[in-house]
Scaffold this motif. Structure first.
Motif, mmCIF file in Angstrom:
data_model
loop_
_atom_site.group_PDB
_atom_site.id
_atom_site.type_symbol
_atom_site.label_atom_id
_atom_site.label_comp_id
_atom_site.label_asym_id
_atom_site.label_seq_id
_atom_site.Cartn_x
_atom_site.Cartn_y
_atom_site.Cartn_z
ATOM 1 N N VAL A 178 -23.625 -0.516 37.981
ATOM 2 C CA VAL A 178 -22.421 0.017 38.619
ATOM 3 C C VAL A 178 -21.347 0.304 37.575
ATOM 4 O O VAL A 178 -20.688 1.347 37.616
ATOM 5 C CB VAL A 178 -21.902 -0.957 39.707
ATOM 6 C CG1 VAL A 178 -20.537 -0.541 40.207
ATOM 7 C CG2 VAL A 178 -22.889 -1.015 40.859
ATOM 8 N N CYS A 179 -21.191 -0.590 36.612
ATOM 9 C CA CYS A 179 -20.184 -0.350 35.574
ATOM 10 C C CYS A 179 -20.595 0.797 34.667
ATOM 11 O O CYS A 179 -19.750 1.573 34.221
ATOM 12 C CB CYS A 179 -19.933 -1.610 34.766
ATOM 13 S SG CYS A 179 -18.243 -1.675 34.143
ATOM 14 N N PHE A 180 -21.882 0.957 34.405
ATOM 15 C CA PHE A 180 -22.359 2.093 33.617
ATOM 16 C C PHE A 180 -22.006 3.401 34.327
ATOM 17 O O PHE A 180 -21.596 4.376 33.689
ATOM 18 C CB PHE A 180 -23.870 1.991 33.398
ATOM 19 C CG PHE A 180 -24.427 3.091 32.554
ATOM 20 C CD1 PHE A 180 -24.334 3.027 31.177
ATOM 21 C CD2 PHE A 180 -25.038 4.188 33.129
ATOM 22 C CE1 PHE A 180 -24.849 4.043 30.383
ATOM 23 C CE2 PHE A 180 -25.547 5.208 32.350
ATOM 24 C CZ PHE A 180 -25.455 5.135 30.969
ATOM 25 N N LEU A 181 -22.146 3.428 35.637
ATOM 26 C CA LEU A 181 -21.750 4.613 36.406
ATOM 27 C C LEU A 181 -20.241 4.824 36.343
ATOM 28 O O LEU A 181 -19.767 5.952 36.402
ATOM 29 C CB LEU A 181 -22.196 4.488 37.861
ATOM 30 C CG LEU A 181 -23.694 4.556 38.109
ATOM 31 C CD1 LEU A 181 -23.995 4.267 39.574
ATOM 32 C CD2 LEU A 181 -24.259 5.898 37.696
ATOM 33 N N ALA A 182 -19.486 3.734 36.196
ATOM 34 C CA ALA A 182 -18.029 3.837 36.163
ATOM 35 C C ALA A 182 -17.524 4.430 34.857
ATOM 36 O O ALA A 182 -16.562 5.192 34.865
ATOM 37 C CB ALA A 182 -17.396 2.468 36.382
ATOM 38 N N PHE A 183 -18.148 4.101 33.723
ATOM 39 C CA PHE A 183 -17.644 4.644 32.462
ATOM 40 C C PHE A 183 -18.499 5.763 31.895
ATOM 41 O O PHE A 183 -18.136 6.385 30.907
ATOM 42 C CB PHE A 183 -17.391 3.559 31.409
ATOM 43 C CG PHE A 183 -18.599 2.775 30.971
ATOM 44 C CD1 PHE A 183 -19.511 3.314 30.094
ATOM 45 C CD2 PHE A 183 -18.779 1.476 31.393
ATOM 46 C CE1 PHE A 183 -20.602 2.584 29.665
ATOM 47 C CE2 PHE A 183 -19.856 0.733 30.974
ATOM 48 C CZ PHE A 183 -20.775 1.290 30.101
ATOM 49 N N GLY A 184 -19.620 6.056 32.532
ATOM 50 C CA GLY A 184 -20.454 7.160 32.081
ATOM 51 C C GLY A 184 -19.930 8.501 32.554
ATOM 52 O O GLY A 184 -19.103 8.591 33.452
ATOM 53 N N CYS A 185 -20.407 9.546 31.928
ATOM 54 C CA CYS A 185 -20.025 10.907 32.308
ATOM 55 C C CYS A 185 -20.764 11.276 33.592
ATOM 56 O O CYS A 185 -21.991 11.306 33.605
ATOM 57 C CB CYS A 185 -20.391 11.859 31.177
ATOM 58 S SG CYS A 185 -20.120 13.594 31.554
ATOM 59 N N PRO A 186 -20.055 11.557 34.692
ATOM 60 C CA PRO A 186 -20.754 11.812 35.953
ATOM 61 C C PRO A 186 -21.577 13.099 35.943
ATOM 62 O O PRO A 186 -22.623 13.157 36.584
ATOM 63 C CB PRO A 186 -19.629 11.890 36.989
ATOM 64 C CG PRO A 186 -18.404 12.161 36.223
ATOM 65 C CD PRO A 186 -18.608 11.595 34.846
ATOM 66 N N THR A 187 -21.147 14.116 35.232
ATOM 67 C CA THR A 187 -21.906 15.368 35.242
ATOM 68 C C THR A 187 -23.058 15.352 34.252
ATOM 69 O O THR A 187 -23.864 16.272 34.245
ATOM 70 C CB THR A 187 -20.993 16.572 34.939
ATOM 71 O OG1 THR A 187 -20.408 16.383 33.650
ATOM 72 C CG2 THR A 187 -19.924 16.718 35.996
ATOM 73 N N CYS A 188 -23.142 14.320 33.425
ATOM 74 C CA CYS A 188 -24.231 14.219 32.454
ATOM 75 C C CYS A 188 -25.331 13.278 32.932
ATOM 76 O O CYS A 188 -26.360 13.151 32.280
ATOM 77 C CB CYS A 188 -23.692 13.726 31.121
ATOM 78 S SG CYS A 188 -22.368 14.740 30.467
ATOM 79 N N ASN A 189 -25.130 12.605 34.027
ATOM 80 C CA ASN A 189 -26.099 11.667 34.562
ATOM 81 C C ASN A 189 -27.145 12.449 35.351
ATOM 82 O O ASN A 189 -26.849 13.026 36.397
ATOM 83 C CB ASN A 189 -25.378 10.651 35.454
ATOM 84 C CG ASN A 189 -26.284 9.534 35.889
ATOM 85 O OD1 ASN A 189 -27.455 9.744 36.162
ATOM 86 N ND2 ASN A 189 -25.728 8.344 35.971
ATOM 87 N N ALA A 190 -28.371 12.468 34.853
ATOM 88 C CA ALA A 190 -29.433 13.262 35.467
ATOM 89 C C ALA A 190 -29.750 12.803 36.890
ATOM 90 O O ALA A 190 -30.040 13.624 37.760
ATOM 91 C CB ALA A 190 -30.690 13.205 34.605
ATOM 92 N N ASP B 185 -30.250 -12.666 37.502
ATOM 93 C CA ASP B 185 -30.502 -11.408 36.812
ATOM 94 C C ASP B 185 -30.301 -10.196 37.713
ATOM 95 O O ASP B 185 -29.863 -9.157 37.245
ATOM 96 C CB ASP B 185 -31.909 -11.395 36.221
ATOM 97 C CG ASP B 185 -32.078 -12.407 35.096
ATOM 98 O OD1 ASP B 185 -31.051 -12.845 34.551
ATOM 99 O OD2 ASP B 185 -33.220 -12.744 34.772
ATOM 100 N N GLY B 186 -30.586 -10.304 38.981
ATOM 101 C CA GLY B 186 -30.385 -9.185 39.904
ATOM 102 C C GLY B 186 -28.921 -8.808 40.023
ATOM 103 O O GLY B 186 -28.559 -7.625 39.978
ATOM 104 N N ALA B 187 -28.061 -9.800 40.163
ATOM 105 C CA ALA B 187 -26.621 -9.537 40.257
ATOM 106 C C ALA B 187 -26.077 -8.991 38.944
ATOM 107 O O ALA B 187 -25.246 -8.085 38.933
ATOM 108 C CB ALA B 187 -25.876 -10.813 40.645
ATOM 109 N N ALA B 188 -26.555 -9.510 37.825
ATOM 110 C CA ALA B 188 -26.103 -9.015 36.522
ATOM 111 C C ALA B 188 -26.562 -7.583 36.293
ATOM 112 O O ALA B 188 -25.801 -6.751 35.784
ATOM 113 C CB ALA B 188 -26.616 -9.921 35.409
ATOM 114 N N THR B 189 -27.779 -7.273 36.685
ATOM 115 C CA THR B 189 -28.294 -5.908 36.542
ATOM 116 C C THR B 189 -27.514 -4.946 37.427
ATOM 117 O O THR B 189 -27.128 -3.857 36.977
ATOM 118 C CB THR B 189 -29.792 -5.860 36.901
ATOM 119 O OG1 THR B 189 -30.504 -6.745 36.038
ATOM 120 C CG2 THR B 189 -30.353 -4.458 36.755
ATOM 121 N N ALA B 190 -27.263 -5.335 38.666
ATOM 122 C CA ALA B 190 -26.504 -4.475 39.578
ATOM 123 C C ALA B 190 -25.100 -4.222 39.050
ATOM 124 O O ALA B 190 -24.608 -3.083 39.065
ATOM 125 C CB ALA B 190 -26.443 -5.101 40.972
#
Length: 147
Positions: A79-91, A70-75
């Motif tokens: 990381v992938c959420f940071l890759a496809f998320g909007c960088p300027t919208c991430n608080a 679960d730790g590797a899956a969560t990490a």
């Protein structure tokens, strides 16, 4: 390999649910709740689909030896959420860095983050399949014979 309908339904629900949840939260799926500040790109959609698919497959595999990754899956998911998320919208990112620093330094690295995350998740699923899962390992009693 025998898979129960419940297990298949659960993994499909996890995959589809994570696709919709992450798509809405990141603005990749247009919605009235969130307006994305950075243009959508094809790699963003690719990483969203791969992450949702990997989460569905991860749910489908249950280790026969009882170990969890679960730790590797969560990490990998983060990381992938940071890759496809909007960088300027991430608080969190905005609290650590300025928006200009995010667009200048972080935004060009997002495809690399996605590739690293996909590779990590792919390795995790491969390692799990090599160890065996409950649905892949035939359980035999000590006195049973193999035909």
């Amino acid at each position: 390999m025998h898979l129960s309908r419940r297990r298949l339904a659960t993994s499909a629900l996890v995959g589809a649910g994570s696709f919709v949840l992450f798509g809405v939260v990141t603005g990749l799926l247009p919605n009235p709740l969130y307006v994305r500040q950075v243009p959508r790109t094809m790699p963003d959609y690719l990483f969203l689909v791969l992450t949702a698919g990997f989460l569905g497959l991860y749910t489908l595999q249950r280790p026969a030896d009882g170990r969890t990754d679960d730790g590797a899956a969560t990490a990998s998911t983060v990381v992938c959420f940071l890759a496809f998320g909007c960088p300027t919208c991430n608080a969190v990112l905005l609290a650590l860095f300025s928006s200009s620093a995010l667009l200048t330094y972080f935004d060009p690295l997002r495809p690399l983050l996605g590739a690293v995350s996909v590779a990590l998740f792919g390795w995790l699923l491969y390692a799990r399949s090599r160890r065996g899962c409950d649905s892949c390992v035939e359980r035999r009693s000590p006195g049973s014979r193999s035909d």
